[in-house]
Scaffold this motif. Sequence first.
Motif, PDB file in Angstrom:
ATOM      1  N   ASN A  17       0.831  -1.204   0.000  1.00 25.29           N
ATOM      2  CA  ASN A  17       0.000   0.000   0.000  1.00 25.29           C
ATOM      3  C   ASN A  17       0.864   1.251   0.000  1.00 25.29           C
ATOM      4  OD1 ASN A  17      -2.193  -1.672   0.116  1.00 25.29           O
ATOM      5  ND2 ASN A  17      -2.820  -1.121   2.192  1.00 25.29           N
ATOM      6  N   LEU A  18       1.939   1.227   0.789  1.00 23.73           N
ATOM      7  CA  LEU A  18       2.861   2.359   0.817  1.00 23.73           C
ATOM      8  C   LEU A  18       3.459   2.583  -0.556  1.00 23.73           C
ATOM      9  CD1 LEU A  18       4.536   4.543   2.198  1.00 23.73           C
ATOM     10  CD2 LEU A  18       6.115   2.761   2.980  1.00 23.73           C
ATOM     11  N   LYS A  19       3.863   1.512  -1.221  1.00 22.55           N
ATOM     12  CA  LYS A  19       4.434   1.628  -2.566  1.00 22.55           C
ATOM     13  C   LYS A  19       3.429   2.259  -3.537  1.00 22.55           C
ATOM     14  CE  LYS A  19       6.357  -2.121  -4.170  1.00 22.55           C
ATOM     15  NZ  LYS A  19       7.834  -1.907  -4.164  1.00 22.55           N
ATOM     16  N   THR A  20       2.187   1.814  -3.471  1.00 23.00           N
ATOM     17  CA  THR A  20       1.148   2.330  -4.370  1.00 23.00           C
ATOM     18  C   THR A  20       0.928   3.819  -4.149  1.00 23.00           C
ATOM     19  OG1 THR A  20       0.023   0.186  -4.472  1.00 23.00           O
ATOM     20  CG2 THR A  20      -1.272   2.138  -5.034  1.00 23.00           C
ATOM     21  N   VAL A  21       0.807   4.221  -2.878  1.00 22.68           N
ATOM     22  CA  VAL A  21       0.558   5.631  -2.571  1.00 22.68           C
ATOM     23  C   VAL A  21       1.764   6.485  -2.952  1.00 22.68           C
ATOM     24  CG1 VAL A  21       0.112   7.289  -0.721  1.00 22.68           C
ATOM     25  CG2 VAL A  21      -1.110   5.104  -0.757  1.00 22.68           C
ATOM     26  N   LEU A  22       2.965   5.992  -2.670  1.00 26.72           N
ATOM     27  CA  LEU A  22       4.173   6.737  -3.035  1.00 26.72           C
ATOM     28  C   LEU A  22       4.230   6.971  -4.543  1.00 26.72           C
ATOM     29  CD1 LEU A  22       7.020   5.284  -0.781  1.00 26.72           C
ATOM     30  CD2 LEU A  22       6.345   7.682  -0.971  1.00 26.72           C
ATOM     31  N   GLN A  23       3.916   5.948  -5.319  1.00 25.47           N
ATOM     32  CA  GLN A  23       3.954   6.102  -6.772  1.00 25.47           C
ATOM     33  C   GLN A  23       2.918   7.121  -7.247  1.00 25.47           C
ATOM     34  OE1 GLN A  23       6.275   4.487  -9.086  1.00 25.47           O
ATOM     35  NE2 GLN A  23       5.476   6.375  -9.994  1.00 25.47           N
ATOM     36  N   GLU A  24       1.755   7.099  -6.643  1.00 26.43           N
ATOM     37  CA  GLU A  24       0.717   8.087  -6.993  1.00 26.43           C
ATOM     38  C   GLU A  24       1.196   9.493  -6.684  1.00 26.43           C
ATOM     39  OE1 GLU A  24      -2.616   6.864  -4.699  1.00 26.43           O
ATOM     40  OE2 GLU A  24      -3.176   5.211  -6.044  1.00 26.43           O
ATOM     41  N   LYS A  25       1.803   9.689  -5.523  1.00 22.40           N
ATOM     42  CA  LYS A  25       2.280  11.015  -5.126  1.00 22.40           C
ATOM     43  C   LYS A  25       3.455  11.465  -5.986  1.00 22.40           C
ATOM     44  CE  LYS A  25      -0.774  11.405  -1.951  1.00 22.40           C
ATOM     45  NZ  LYS A  25      -1.928  12.341  -2.171  1.00 22.40           N
ATOM     46  N   ILE A  26       4.311  10.522  -6.372  1.00 21.47           N
ATOM     47  CA  ILE A  26       5.421  10.850  -7.267  1.00 21.47           C
ATOM     48  C   ILE A  26       4.892  11.307  -8.618  1.00 21.47           C
ATOM     49  CG2 ILE A  26       7.280   9.794  -8.627  1.00 21.47           C
ATOM     50  CD1 ILE A  26       7.929   8.109  -6.115  1.00 21.47           C
ATOM     51  N   ASP A  27       3.890  10.607  -9.143  1.00 19.98           N
ATOM     52  CA  ASP A  27       3.296  10.979 -10.436  1.00 19.98           C
ATOM     53  C   ASP A  27       2.691  12.381 -10.375  1.00 19.98           C
ATOM     54  OD1 ASP A  27       4.019   8.508 -11.384  1.00 19.98           O
ATOM     55  OD2 ASP A  27       2.034   7.606 -11.134  1.00 19.98           O
ATOM     56  N   GLU A  28       2.012  12.678  -9.273  1.00 22.33           N
ATOM     57  CA  GLU A  28       1.391  13.994  -9.114  1.00 22.33           C
ATOM     58  C   GLU A  28       2.448  15.088  -8.986  1.00 22.33           C
ATOM     59  OE1 GLU A  28      -1.123  13.783  -5.719  1.00 22.33           O
ATOM     60  OE2 GLU A  28      -2.429  12.233  -6.566  1.00 22.33           O
ATOM     61  N   ALA A  29       3.435  14.853  -8.132  1.00 25.02           N
ATOM     62  CA  ALA A  29       4.448  15.870  -7.857  1.00 25.02           C
ATOM     63  C   ALA A  29       5.340  16.134  -9.061  1.00 25.02           C
ATOM     64  CB  ALA A  29       5.296  15.450  -6.656  1.00 25.02           C
ATOM     65  N   SER A  30       5.518  15.132  -9.909  1.00 24.79           N
ATOM     66  CA  SER A  30       6.393  15.276 -11.069  1.00 24.79           C
ATOM     67  C   SER A  30       5.888  16.311 -12.059  1.00 24.79           C
ATOM     68  CB  SER A  30       6.543  13.923 -11.778  1.00 24.79           C
ATOM     69  OG  SER A  30       7.182  12.986 -10.933  1.00 24.79           O
TER      70      SER A  30
END
Length: 236
Positions: free
Chosen positions: A53-66
Amino acid sequence: MDNLSASSRWDHLYHARRRVIACATVIEEMLPFLPEEVSYEVLDFGLHLRPENLKTVLQEKIDEASQDAEVLLLGYGLCSMAIVGLKATTATLVIPRVDDCIAIFLGSCEAYKAQTKKELGTYYLTKGWIEAGDGPFEEHKKMVEKYGEEKAQRITQLMLKNYTRLGFINTGQYEVEHYRTYARQTAKEFGLRFEEIEGSPALVNKLIHGPWDVEFMVVSPGQTVRYQDFVNPGPQ
């Protein structure tokens, strides 16, 4: 890469648009060092309970922040492999090369290894962990309500059977007395030896301001975080 081009690359990265994505426990240590122009997002500590779950949320936040930032500073370590497989298409990822945030609070992997060698069975607390309230000590209170004091005590003692020391890491970044008192009383309640351990902001400061040397994993845009690169750093 020759020395001139390498120097130009680092200079660009240090002055690029940056954004922090950090665990709620780690951001407490980062805030005193964050320049006003560096934005940040805080993720719930409870995500650690399920690394996928942490991996999934981190990837979502990385995509947004990028979309807005060129460099993303992650306030995480390896964290049960949660960072492995992460990727930023257009931004550079900078990640402390640590197993978990204990080394971040202590200032280096070497400091963490020294504490482990000193006393392996140590449960660590910081301000962030105390406020997150997701450890066995806060869980004990819930179990008392559910099972009663006697059964809750047996369960908690089983959870803590491999621990002999409660290490309160004082990083010097906040008013400490309230958290020190909590840690000391908790150690007494659960039969652990209390020890206050001096922390260090060194790794946090380097994450924010550089240099991103061998203590950090720097992942270029389009590349994926790989475990072998994390544990076997190449040339910076």
